[in-house]
Design an enzyme around this catalytic site. Sequence first.
Site, mmCIF file in Angstrom:
data_model
loop_
_atom_site.group_PDB
_atom_site.id
_atom_site.type_symbol
_atom_site.label_atom_id
_atom_site.label_comp_id
_atom_site.label_asym_id
_atom_site.label_seq_id
_atom_site.Cartn_x
_atom_site.Cartn_y
_atom_site.Cartn_z
ATOM 1 N N LYS A 75 0.833 -1.199 0.000
ATOM 2 C CA LYS A 75 0.000 0.000 0.000
ATOM 3 C C LYS A 75 0.874 1.258 0.000
ATOM 4 O O LYS A 75 1.905 1.314 0.667
ATOM 5 C CB LYS A 75 -0.908 0.011 1.234
ATOM 6 C CG LYS A 75 -1.891 -1.156 1.291
ATOM 7 C CD LYS A 75 -2.989 -1.016 0.256
ATOM 8 C CE LYS A 75 -4.033 -2.113 0.405
ATOM 9 N NZ LYS A 75 -5.203 -1.913 -0.474
ATOM 10 N N ASP A 135 -0.686 -0.131 -4.345
ATOM 11 C CA ASP A 135 -2.100 0.236 -4.301
ATOM 12 C C ASP A 135 -2.263 1.545 -3.536
ATOM 13 O O ASP A 135 -1.888 1.636 -2.364
ATOM 14 C CB ASP A 135 -2.890 -0.887 -3.614
ATOM 15 C CG ASP A 135 -4.388 -0.677 -3.635
ATOM 16 O OD1 ASP A 135 -4.848 0.389 -4.099
ATOM 17 O OD2 ASP A 135 -5.115 -1.590 -3.191
ATOM 18 N N GLU A 143 -2.203 0.405 -8.525
ATOM 19 C CA GLU A 143 -3.643 0.187 -8.381
ATOM 20 C C GLU A 143 -4.325 1.399 -7.751
ATOM 21 O O GLU A 143 -3.824 1.962 -6.776
ATOM 22 C CB GLU A 143 -3.861 -1.048 -7.506
ATOM 23 C CG GLU A 143 -5.310 -1.469 -7.337
ATOM 24 C CD GLU A 143 -5.414 -2.783 -6.592
ATOM 25 O OE1 GLU A 143 -6.434 -2.993 -5.898
ATOM 26 O OE2 GLU A 143 -4.472 -3.606 -6.690
ATOM 27 N N GLU A 151 -12.065 -2.199 -8.280
ATOM 28 C CA GLU A 151 -12.775 -2.656 -7.085
ATOM 29 C C GLU A 151 -13.893 -1.707 -6.671
ATOM 30 O O GLU A 151 -14.818 -2.110 -5.966
ATOM 31 C CB GLU A 151 -11.808 -2.839 -5.910
ATOM 32 C CG GLU A 151 -11.245 -1.558 -5.338
ATOM 33 C CD GLU A 151 -10.323 -1.799 -4.155
ATOM 34 O OE1 GLU A 151 -10.771 -1.601 -3.014
ATOM 35 O OE2 GLU A 151 -9.166 -2.176 -4.377
ATOM 36 N N ASP A 161 -14.941 -7.133 -9.104
ATOM 37 C CA ASP A 161 -15.227 -7.757 -7.812
ATOM 38 C C ASP A 161 -16.687 -8.190 -7.826
ATOM 39 O O ASP A 161 -17.582 -7.355 -7.976
ATOM 40 C CB ASP A 161 -14.975 -6.741 -6.683
ATOM 41 C CG ASP A 161 -15.091 -7.349 -5.287
ATOM 42 O OD1 ASP A 161 -15.830 -8.342 -5.125
ATOM 43 O OD2 ASP A 161 -14.462 -6.821 -4.362
ATOM 44 N N HIS A 219 -10.382 -8.169 -7.586
ATOM 45 C CA HIS A 219 -10.191 -7.628 -6.248
ATOM 46 C C HIS A 219 -10.863 -8.567 -5.256
ATOM 47 O O HIS A 219 -12.012 -8.975 -5.447
ATOM 48 C CB HIS A 219 -10.825 -6.237 -6.143
ATOM 49 C CG HIS A 219 -10.897 -5.732 -4.747
ATOM 50 N ND1 HIS A 219 -12.096 -5.634 -4.059
ATOM 51 C CD2 HIS A 219 -9.934 -5.310 -3.898
ATOM 52 C CE1 HIS A 219 -11.860 -5.162 -2.850
ATOM 53 N NE2 HIS A 219 -10.563 -4.957 -2.723
#
Length: 372
Positions: free
Chosen positions: A174, A203, A229, A255, A278, A305
């Site tokens: 992240k 992400d 992401e 997502e 997702d 996701h």
Amino acid sequence: MRIARIEPFILHIPVTGGSIADSTHRISHWGVVGTKIVSEDGLTGYGFTGTHADLPSDRLITSCISDCYASLLIGEDASDHQRLWTKLARYPSLQWVGRAGITHLALAAVDVALWDLAAKKAGVPLWSHLGGARTNALEAYNTDIGWLSFSLEDLLKGSAKAVEEDGFTRLKIKVGHDDPNIDVERLAAVRKRVGSKVRIAIDGNGKWDLPTCQRFCALARDLDIYWFEEPMWYDDVSSHAKLARNTSIPIALGEQLYTVDAFRAFLDAGAVAYVQPDVTRLGGVTEYIQVADLALAHRLPVVPHAGEMSQVHVHMSYWHPASTILEYIPWIKDHFEEPANVVGGIFNQPQQAGASTTPLSASMERFGKSLR
């Protein structure tokens, strides 16, 4: 296979370590919010969406299922997926207040339950019911080691363990600090610790704006980032398209997109390279297939996701030809009859009939929440 009963449920399951955070969210539990569908011949199907375990908003989802969708489903043939999906998704009064958000999350839970029921009726795993697996080895990437709330020491320790002990060759870290230089330093340290052969994705969870993303990508160009992401606000097609044209790091997203039309807008703009549908935010398996096929038509990879923590997505990924890898977050897996387990960096191929969405009765009792 007529539908006899609709029984919504809410579970709040603790996350790894008690609490995690990314650039925009901090949670202590994951919400498993959905429904049990019982047919007249006694078969049961389970479907659910994933939430941040906020009980008032979770109850909005179960209320939509019980108060709005149930009356449209009772007595219907549970195997008539496409017609039932259209009946719910396009029901005039619900379409007026929905098309995304609460109504679509509720639709996802219902649709997954119907597919689980159909696969159980056929006596096969969902991936087999859909047409069979296209691979014997679905590779996992580990997200649970990379939260923004982890110290650099814990990030390095978790990354090393995932690679050296657990057999992962893919990680996701992240990013999203106010100062992106901090993220570059953390990524450089992880890259040095795990070596050049491990594929590292990142992400941002929609935190940064376009100028910040452009500066970050320039700073991170030598770190061999597999994808970036959700770098920016989830619905901002034009900024993602501009970033995609100005960095060699591939863009991944999906997502937070609720419909096949939303995905089409990003694909048409050339704003995404890794497509991440997702089932729990789209309208379940039925709409997921539409998005995955759309990505395949654009010759782009599908990397779901794991909003439902891979229980359903492991089936979709073993089956769909555009999928080769899948996100691994283990928060809820051990609360189901057939967990989405990973061994040596590879997801076990499900063998039980259904969509792997049948919760353990002990977990239903321990983590269940009241619907009112």
